[in-house]
Design an enzyme around this catalytic site. Structure first.
Site, PDB file in Angstrom:
ATOM      1  N   TYR A 179      35.090  45.344  38.098  1.00  0.00           N
ATOM      2  CA  TYR A 179      34.262  46.073  36.970  1.00  0.00           C
ATOM      3  C   TYR A 179      32.891  45.875  37.203  1.00  0.00           C
ATOM      4  CZ  TYR A 179      33.068  41.829  34.454  1.00  0.00           C
ATOM      5  OH  TYR A 179      32.608  40.739  33.982  1.00  0.00           O
ATOM      6  N   ARG A 186      26.814  46.613  43.910  1.00  0.00           N
ATOM      7  CA  ARG A 186      27.666  45.442  43.989  1.00  0.00           C
ATOM      8  C   ARG A 186      29.053  45.887  44.037  1.00  0.00           C
ATOM      9  NH1 ARG A 186      26.333  41.477  39.029  1.00  0.00           N
ATOM     10  NH2 ARG A 186      27.110  43.045  37.895  1.00  0.00           N
ATOM     11  N   ARG A 243      56.456  47.228  40.137  1.00  0.00           N
ATOM     12  CA  ARG A 243      55.543  45.754  40.458  1.00  0.00           C
ATOM     13  C   ARG A 243      55.978  45.291  41.530  1.00  0.00           C
ATOM     14  NH1 ARG A 243      56.179  40.338  39.419  1.00  0.00           N
ATOM     15  NH2 ARG A 243      54.459  39.125  38.719  1.00  0.00           N
ATOM     16  N   LYS A 270      33.253  40.620  41.454  1.00  0.00           N
ATOM     17  CA  LYS A 270      33.259  40.931  39.888  1.00  0.00           C
ATOM     18  C   LYS A 270      34.620  41.276  39.457  1.00  0.00           C
ATOM     19  CE  LYS A 270      30.196  42.547  36.303  1.00  0.00           C
ATOM     20  NZ  LYS A 270      29.837  41.120  35.813  1.00  0.00           N
ATOM     21  N   GLU A 305      27.454  28.630  36.571  1.00  0.00           N
ATOM     22  CA  GLU A 305      27.026  29.769  35.598  1.00  0.00           C
ATOM     23  C   GLU A 305      27.535  29.742  34.277  1.00  0.00           C
ATOM     24  OE1 GLU A 305      27.928  33.136  37.890  1.00  0.00           O
ATOM     25  OE2 GLU A 305      30.208  32.255  38.038  1.00  0.00           O
ATOM     26  N   LEU A 344      28.512  34.534  40.378  1.00  0.00           N
ATOM     27  CA  LEU A 344      28.163  36.022  40.636  1.00  0.00           C
ATOM     28  C   LEU A 344      26.593  36.198  41.101  1.00  0.00           C
ATOM     29  CD1 LEU A 344      29.485  38.686  39.639  1.00  0.00           C
ATOM     30  CD2 LEU A 344      28.684  38.667  37.941  1.00  0.00           C
TER      31      LEU A 344
END
Length: 285
Positions: free
Chosen positions: A32, A51, A100, A149, A181, A205
């Site tokens: 995301y 990114r 799945r 991310k 972080e 990140l």
């Protein structure tokens, strides 16, 4: 009611649907980005797009649209929702195969899923910028590729709730004795006029706002040192702050039970916030 984007269609938010077999839902198999919007324009879109491209590549995930198409979707959502200030959340997953399975589906048969939606927020004049925030320290037990991310955000969410339960606003995560972080931001301290923040690696990140703020700090003749630091060192600092796409530069005034500096936002954090917002408004597209 918001208009959201789901796999090629703009639909009312209450009509937006994703398959129960989508791997983002079942496996957290997705990435995301969140791009801020100021005065109806996108802040550092190119940085977020690059990114995103890197995250997709690291996970061997197909991009469902081009960067130009992605920009057009962002702008269409801003227009349709009359968004002047806030953010746009973007999520790409490995799609929805027929059932799945731990094995990746064939991208030729299962296209990636793409969802975007707007969030209206007060960014430039957020109250926390004037008061500062309180953080607690928690152990960092996330997986080893925090530079990607991904939508694997359970532990950061738990960290936010730990902070809330402790009467704080956020948590700084600690691994091998050093701060990695915040739950949704990069962490910094200031000592003797020097800005200190952890160096880039797979452990944190690679923040888009982080990159911009450090560049602006250096242009403003501020000294920057990229290295790890401990909670004890942070508690003894003159200032502390965090950066992220939606909080910009946000001062930290308390870490665990220790007051940082004077207990109010410090001059370096305030100055960096000012020049970051000014620069963002000039370069937003």
């Amino acid at each position: 009611m918001r208009t959201v984007y789901v796999n090629g269609e703009y639909v009312p938010e209450n009509e937006a649907k994703i398959s129960v077999f989508d791997r983002g839902f079942l496996m957290a198999d997705g990435v995301y980005e969140v791009t801020s919007v100021l005065e109806g324009k996108l802040v550092d879109f190119d940085g977020h797009a690059k990114r995103l491209e890197r995250s997709l590549k690291e996970l061997d995930m197909a991009a469902p649209v081009t960067t130009d198409e992605l920009l057009a979707i962002h702008r269409e959502l801003i227009a349709r929702n009359d968004l002047t200030e806030g953010g746009i959340y973007l999520q790409i997953t490995r799609g929805a195969p027929a059932d799945r399975d731990f094995a990746f589906p064939d991208p030729a048969e299962t296209p990636s899923s793409l969802v975007l939606f707007t969030q209206q927020k007060n960014l430039a004049n957020a109250p926390a910028a004037n008061t500062g925030i309180k953080v607690i320290s928690i152990e960092d037990i996330r997986w080893g590729r925090r530079d990607i991310k991904t939508v694997q955000l359970l532990y950061p969410s738990m960290g936010k709730m730990m902070a809330k339960k402790a009467g704080a606003d956020d948590a700084w995560m600690v691994e091998d004795g050093q701060v990695t972080e915040g739950t949704s931001n990069n962490a910094y301290i200031v000592k003797g006029g020097k800005i200190i923040t952890r160096q880039l690696s797979n452990d944190i990140l690679h923040g888009i706002t982080r990159a911009a703020v450090l560049r602006l700090a250096k242009e403003a003749q501020m000294e920057v040192e990229e290295r790890g630091f401990t909670i004890e060192e942070a508690q003894d600092a003159d200032e502390a702050f965090v950066t992220s796409a939606t909080t910009f530069v946000q001062p930290v005034v308390q870490i665990d039970d220790a007051t940082i500096g004077t207990g109010t936002p410090g001059p370096i954090a305030k100055r960096l916030r000012e020049i970051y917002i000014d620069e963002s408004l000039k370069k937003a597209i």
